[in-house]
Design an enzyme around this catalytic site. Structure first.
Site: not given
Ligand code: PLP
Length: 389
Positions: A74, A157, A185, A207, A244, A332
């Site tokens: 994000t 996703n 993804q 993650h 940092t 959400c």
């Molecule tokens: N883009 C996609 C396709 C995702 O599936 C996700 C996570 O749900 C994100 C972006 C956001 O990732 P992050 O949790 O590292 O901000």
């Protein structure tokens, strides 16, 4: 099955932490110092951060210098999606952002672009970005306002559907634009190569591949064309992202990146086998199940399905009570289940709920079997409401 036994089928939300990532995180947490310090302690942490950069660069086949670490995908999206760029020392304006309708909200929200400077690109009924529509939008783009920027994800996703990024890149190039690809993804689930995709920027997240939460990266094609920083301060990450560094998170991210590149073809063939068997059994248990994107190219681990008459929220709760963790199309941050914007974009009735099973390297046949047993029970309890299809 005992009440406490759980089956985790939500790897696209977050993959369980890999043991190797856990070890790397813990080892780095015990290291003293700041990676920017010049003393021995600081230098040891700097080495760790730079080794992590090499591993993450290898994941998408680029040079370590092209990796900017962030707190996640994000943040990487908010860094790259800005009208404010530099080409070397020269300011460069991006006039408008075109995002596919099925992008994750991290991208669809448009980052630092004003709302009126963001246009969505429709997708087809098959769940792939409509390239003719993209071509038309870029033809109409007013270059006097600045260059066009286009964001198309590599694998969705919710559905797992692989998007025609290379073909989109050809269109973007023809119109002199920039291409941003959310590969969150896709990494670990298919080969990802920034050069082969002809993308200007890639976004990835730790993650989703078995690393810790709270780490990610913006990967650039080179070092000349760069966005204005989102976080200013001490100038870490060559001034692109101050603050940092988090060596523990980055060490875990790197361990996950190494695991994601190892034996990728074999791993995904096994996962695809599990997923395909799961879908075949779902079809036998419910002949009206709709499996989205099954006819096209998908990543191996994802199955997104709808059962007419079953709301996403109801379905998710029913499976949860059965001990199965899966996801409704769109969760959400409040934890409420919303309407899947992906299904809506694909032209499905807003009442049709979607449920997502997503597997990973740790998934086994026993997980699939437990899911299928629960699926049969949920199907037999389903109340068909006539107009919900
Ligand atoms: N883009 C996609 C396709 C995702 O599936 C996700 C996570 O749900 C994100 C972006 C956001 O990732 P992050 O949790 O590292 O901000």
């Amino acid at each position: 099955m005992t009440k406490t036994e759980r089956t985790y089928l939500d790897w696209n939300a977050t993959a369980p932490l890999l043991p190797a990532a856990r070890e790397a995180v813990i080892a780095a947490l015990d290291m003293v110092g700041n990676p920017s310090s010049v003393h021995g302690e600081g230098r040891a942490l700097r080495m760790l951060v730079e080794a992590a950069r090499r591993d993450v660069a290898a994941l998408v086949n680029t040079a370590p210098a092209h990796v900017i670490f962030t707190s996640g995908a994000t943040e990487a999206a908010n860094l790259v999606l800005t009208p404010d760029y530099r080409m070397g020392r020269t300011p460069l304006a991006i006039g408008h952002l075109y995002v596919s309708e099925i992008e994750h909200p991290a991208i669809r929200e448009g980052g630092r672009f004003a709302r009126e400077a963001v246009t969505t690109v429709p997708v087809t009924r098959a769940g792939v970005v409509d390239l003719d529509a993209l071509e038309r939008l870029l033809q109409d783009h007013d270059k006097a306002r600045g260059l066009p920027m286009v964001a198309v994800m590599l694998a969705n996703n919710e559905t797992g559907i692989v998007q025609p990024v290379k073909a989109a890149a050809e269109i973007v190039r023809r119109h002199g634009g920039l291409l941003v690809v959310d590969a969150v993804q896709a990494v670990g689930r298919m080969p990802v190569d920034i050069e082969a995709l002809d993308a200007d920027f890639l976004i990835i997240s730790s993650h989703k591949i078995g690393g810790p939460k709270g780490a990610g990266a913006l990967v650039s094609r080179g070092e000349v064309l760069m966005p204005a920083p989102l976080i200013r301060g001490g100038g870490q990450e060559k001034g692109h992202r101050s603050g940092t560094e988090n060596p523990a998170a980055l060490a875990g991210f790197a361990a996950a990146a190494r695991a994601a590149t190892a034996d990728m073809a074999e791993r995904n063939a096994r996962i695809a086998g599990l997923r395909d068997a799961l879908e075949a059994s779902m079809r036998l248990a419910a002949n009206d199940v709709i499996i989205h994107g099954a006819e096209g190219e998908r990543v191996a681990n994802t199955s997104f399905f709808s059962l007419p008459g079953l709301k996403a929220e109801t379905g998710q709760i029913a499976f949860d009570l059965e001990g199965i963790a899966l996801s409704a199309g769109s969760a959400c941050s409040s934890g409420k289940v919303g309407q899947s914007h992906v299904l809506t974009a694909m032209g499905f009735d807003a009442a049709l709920g979607g449920l997502r099973v997503s597997l990973g390297p740790g998934s086994a046949q026993a997980d699939v079997d437990r899911f299928l047993a629960a699926f049969s029970r949920v199907v037999s309890r389903r109340r068909v409401t006539g107009n919900a299809a």
